[in-house]
Scaffold this active site. Structure first.
Site, PDB file in Angstrom:
ATOM      1  CD  GLU A   1     -81.751  50.666 -31.563  1.00 55.72           C
ATOM      2  OE1 GLU A   1     -82.875  50.897 -31.843  1.00 55.72           O
ATOM      3  OE2 GLU A   1     -81.288  51.617 -30.749  1.00 55.72           O
ATOM      4  CG  ASP A   2     -76.086  50.836 -30.763  1.00 51.88           C
ATOM      5  OD1 ASP A   2     -76.905  51.315 -31.382  1.00 51.88           O
ATOM      6  OD2 ASP A   2     -75.979  51.061 -29.782  1.00 51.88           O
TER       7      ASP A   2
ATOM      8  NE  ARG B   1     -70.187  55.976 -30.426  1.00 52.56           N
ATOM      9  CZ  ARG B   1     -70.473  55.056 -29.153  1.00 52.56           C
ATOM     10  NH1 ARG B   1     -71.423  54.181 -29.424  1.00 52.56           N
ATOM     11  NH2 ARG B   1     -70.159  55.443 -28.039  1.00 52.56           N
TER      12      ARG B   1
ATOM     13  CG  ASP C   1     -71.265  49.846 -24.302  1.00 59.02           C
ATOM     14  OD1 ASP C   1     -71.797  50.430 -23.753  1.00 59.02           O
ATOM     15  OD2 ASP C   1     -70.041  50.059 -24.602  1.00 59.02           O
TER      16      ASP C   1
ATOM     17  NE  ARG D   1     -71.581  48.800 -28.143  1.00 59.16           N
ATOM     18  CZ  ARG D   1     -72.743  48.860 -28.433  1.00 59.16           C
ATOM     19  NH1 ARG D   1     -73.262  50.337 -28.742  1.00 59.16           N
ATOM     20  NH2 ARG D   1     -74.056  48.303 -28.366  1.00 59.16           N
TER      21      ARG D   1
ATOM     22  CG  HIS E   1     -76.930  56.011 -31.367  1.00 63.31           C
ATOM     23  ND1 HIS E   1     -76.757  55.038 -30.350  1.00 63.31           N
ATOM     24  CD2 HIS E   1     -76.065  55.698 -32.272  1.00 63.31           C
ATOM     25  CE1 HIS E   1     -75.717  54.504 -30.349  1.00 63.31           C
ATOM     26  NE2 HIS E   1     -74.917  54.575 -31.553  1.00 63.31           N
TER      27      HIS E   1
ATOM     28  CB  CYS F   1     -80.045  50.867 -27.364  1.00 58.21           C
ATOM     29  SG  CYS F   1     -80.244  51.423 -25.665  1.00 58.21           S
TER      30      CYS F   1
HETATM   31  C1  CIR Z   1     -72.417  53.300 -26.298  1.00 57.85           C
HETATM   32  O1  CIR Z   1     -71.782  54.211 -26.139  1.00 57.85           O
HETATM   33  O2  CIR Z   1     -72.294  52.772 -27.362  1.00 57.85           O
HETATM   34  C2  CIR Z   1     -73.352  52.673 -25.279  1.00 57.85           C
HETATM   35  N1  CIR Z   1     -72.791  53.030 -23.866  1.00 57.85           N
HETATM   36  C3  CIR Z   1     -74.561  53.077 -25.421  1.00 57.85           C
HETATM   37  C4  CIR Z   1     -75.384  52.657 -26.605  1.00 57.85           C
HETATM   38  C5  CIR Z   1     -76.747  53.023 -26.721  1.00 57.85           C
HETATM   39  N2  CIR Z   1     -77.432  52.445 -27.777  1.00 57.85           N
HETATM   40  C6  CIR Z   1     -78.410  53.118 -28.345  1.00 57.85           C
HETATM   41  O3  CIR Z   1     -79.140  53.823 -27.862  1.00 57.85           O
HETATM   42  N3  CIR Z   1     -78.565  52.461 -29.643  1.00 57.85           N
END
Ligand code: CIR
Length: 255
Positions: A65-66, A130, A60, A85, A160, A247
């Protein structure tokens, strides 16, 4: 100058985390091409691109961004809610260290950057599957002395906070009210996603232009009817991995 930190699409994207989307085959080569076009859009809008490599161990990692939230004064390195992650943050922290002083979300706190929406001096933190209350409280403790008001917002039905609501202009939010209480954001103009496009709430505002997925034409037309300048990108493959347009980058200013 605006810097956009982005990260390559992992060869193992197919093994991404999924919460609200069914697992479907992802064309990784196409995802890479789409990501390159997204990168070009950012560059065309004036961002200096800083691209990080990735590996199979981080399916991922393109959703950079995460891993952090970057403000003018400092960066907070996130502690992603999905265990798979967490290690993505190391390379991002090493890069951000050159631009900002760093603070870290500590256990038991969890925070995904996708749950952070800043509007001026107010920072909204989505409490989601999350990001937890302890993560929110750490953000509040760190940012209050810098003059930010930090507010928690309940998120349900989507991944999110920024799956449900994003900034599309001066004091204007694009929102899917099924997933977040729009009253939480106070005195702002609201544009609703078209009901047939529930995933259409994720838009990326860069230098007064909105980068927006081509898959949500009805909502796009609504935005354009409000005078909002749009540049579309096809992010179909990243969408299958439950990602959107915010993201895939961390954007911040550098003097
Ligand atoms: C996840 O589930 O963490 C990733 N497959 C997708 C993350 C998307 N992130 C975001 O929208 N900030």
């Amino acid at each position: 100058m605006l810097v956009a930190l982005i990260r390559d699409v992992s060869p193992s994207l197919q093994r991404c985390e999924l919460t609200h989307r069914p697992r479907r085959p992802i064309d990784v080569a196409l995802a890479r091409r789409q990501h390159r076009r997204y990168e070009r859009r950012l560059a065309d809008l004036g961002c200096t691109i800083h691209r990080l490599p990735t590996g199979t161990e981080w399916p991922d990692s393109v959703f950079i961004e995460d891993t952090a939230m970057v403000l003018d004064e400092l960066a907070i390195i996130a502690r992603p809610g999905a265990e798979s992650r967490r290690a993505e943050t190391t390379a991002v922290a090493e890069t951000l260290r050159a631009f900002r002083s760093l603070l870290y979300i500590e256990p038991p706190g969890t925070l995904d950057g996708g749950d952070v929406l800043r509007l001026g001096q107010t920072v909204y933190v989505g409490v989601s599957s999350r990001s937890n209350q302890a993560g929110f409280e750490q953000v509040r403790r760190v940012l209050t002395p810098y003059g930010y008001a930090v507010k928690a917002v309940e998120v349900s039905g989507c991944l999110h906070l920024k799956s449900a609501v994003t900034s599309v202009g001066e004091n204007t939010l694009l929102v899917n009210r099924a997933w977040v209480d729009a009253d939480a954001f106070g005195d702002v103009a609201l544009i609703d996603v078209d009901p047939s496009e529930p995933f259409g709430g994720n838009a990326l505002l860069v230098n007064e232009t909105v980068i927006y997925p081509s898959g949500y034409p009805r909502t796009r037309r609504k935005l354009q009817a409000h005078g909002i300048r749009i540049q579309t990108v096809d992010v179909s493959e990243l969408g299958k991995a439950e990602g959107g347009v915010t993201c895939c980058s961390l954007i911040f200013s550098v003097r």
